[in-house]
Design an enzyme around this catalytic site. Structure first.
Site, PDB file in Angstrom:
ATOM      1  CE  LYS A  38      -1.966  -1.405   3.730  1.00  0.00           C
ATOM      2  NZ  LYS A  38      -2.821  -1.603   4.921  1.00  0.00           N
ATOM      3  N   GLY A  81      -8.313   4.026  10.365  1.00  0.00           N
ATOM      4  CA  GLY A  81      -8.998   2.803   9.958  1.00  0.00           C
ATOM      5  C   GLY A  81      -8.800   2.421   8.505  1.00  0.00           C
ATOM      6  CB  THR A  82      -6.708   3.864   5.781  1.00  0.00           C
ATOM      7  OG1 THR A  82      -7.080   5.197   6.116  1.00  0.00           O
ATOM      8  CG2 THR A  82      -6.619   3.720   4.283  1.00  0.00           C
ATOM      9  N   GLY A  83      -6.282   0.990   6.785  1.00  0.00           N
ATOM     10  CA  GLY A  83      -5.754  -0.347   6.519  1.00  0.00           C
ATOM     11  C   GLY A  83      -6.741  -1.455   6.841  1.00  0.00           C
ATOM     12  CB  CYS A  84      -8.988  -1.972   9.739  1.00  0.00           C
ATOM     13  SG  CYS A  84      -7.805  -1.758  11.075  1.00  0.00           S
TER      14      CYS A  84
END
Length: 271
Positions: A178, A212-215
């Site tokens: 990412k 919370g982007t990755g989750c």
């Protein structure tokens, strides 16, 4: 009788502020057409400013949650997040090995929160590499996590390619590197597979509220895999969703607010 939607299980920590972790996973799953279920590995006291405390659950509670869900309801895909310690990594790896053949596993190797708070003990990253990476259908490290999970020092873009290859050689079927922590006008994620390298890009949103982007991205990929998409198509659909969620992120509390998991529905209601 209505048919049940695809079933996706998240194995992760709880975020009391609702922006990341189990809470973000379940919101993303609902927004992307699947039934979300959970195994909580740890409880955090967390808000927009940071993580004030974290408490790992006993192994027997984690095993009990997993068996309760999988043995009765079943799963079509699994996503893992915060595993906290080497011991918890081994417990979860043992559970993943009992899944029916063909159930995809999306691994988000969470090590640091959006606020810079450590969420994974140092020795646990080695356990992730040895125990969890070989079980991953898709591994989703960001640029902070990529080097440590691969055991490669990142000094150049070429080192990112090397780290992805190391992780593929370690057993991951696909590695999505990412680019959210990169600079530039585009947010570029690079998907690596056996003889495959694909880029997924979107305009970088001018918005600091990205908790919370990755989750959310990992859970969305798992949702589309459960719906029958292949990995590149699932990553593409998830990239579209997370790009909209980041652009719509909102202020909450005194620090970094969350992405908006319901951005698609809010847009519809405005029409």
């Amino acid at each position: 009788m209505n048919a049940a939607p695809p079933r996706v299980l998240t194995i992760a920590g709880s975020d009391s502020g609702g922006g990341a972790g189990i809470q973000a996973d379940l919101k993303a799953m609902l927004a992307n057409g699947v039934h979300g279920m959970s195994v909580v590995t740890a409880i955090t006291a967390q808000n927009s400013i940071g993580v004030q405390g974290a408490w790992e659950l006993p192994a027997e509670q984690v095993v009990g949650q997993f068996r309760s869900v999988v043995d009765d309801i079943g799963v079509d895909a699994v996503k893992t997040g915060m595993l906290a310690s080497a011991g918890m990594v081994r417990v979860v790896a043992g559970l993943l090995r009992t899944l029916p053949a063909g159930v995809p596993v999306v691994v988000d190797p969470v090590s640091v929160s959006k606020h810079g708070d450590a969420l994974l003990a140092e020795d646990a990253m080695v356990a992730v590499r040895e125990e969890i990476v070989p079980l991953a259908t898709v591994l989703t490290p960001n640029l902070t996590e990529l080097g440590p999970v691969a055991g490669v020092e990142l000094r150049s873009v070429e080192d990112r390619e090397l780290a992805a290859k190391v992780l593929l050689d370690a057993g991951a079927s696909w590695v999505l590197v990412k680019g959210g922590h990169d600079s530039g006008s585009l947010a570029v994620d690079v998907l690596h597979g056996d003889g495959v390298r694909m880029e997924f890009s979107a305009p970088r949103a001018d918005n600091r509220h990205t908790h919370g982007t990755g989750c959310t991205l990992a859970s969305t990929i798992a949702s589309y895999l459960a719906r029958g998409y292949d990995v590149p198509a699932a990553v593409g659909a998830a990239k579209d969703y997370i790009s909209g969620a980041v652009a719509a992120g909102f202020a909450l509390g005194g620090g970094i607010g969350p992405v908006d998991h319901a951005w698609q529905f809010r847009n519809r209601s405005d029409q």
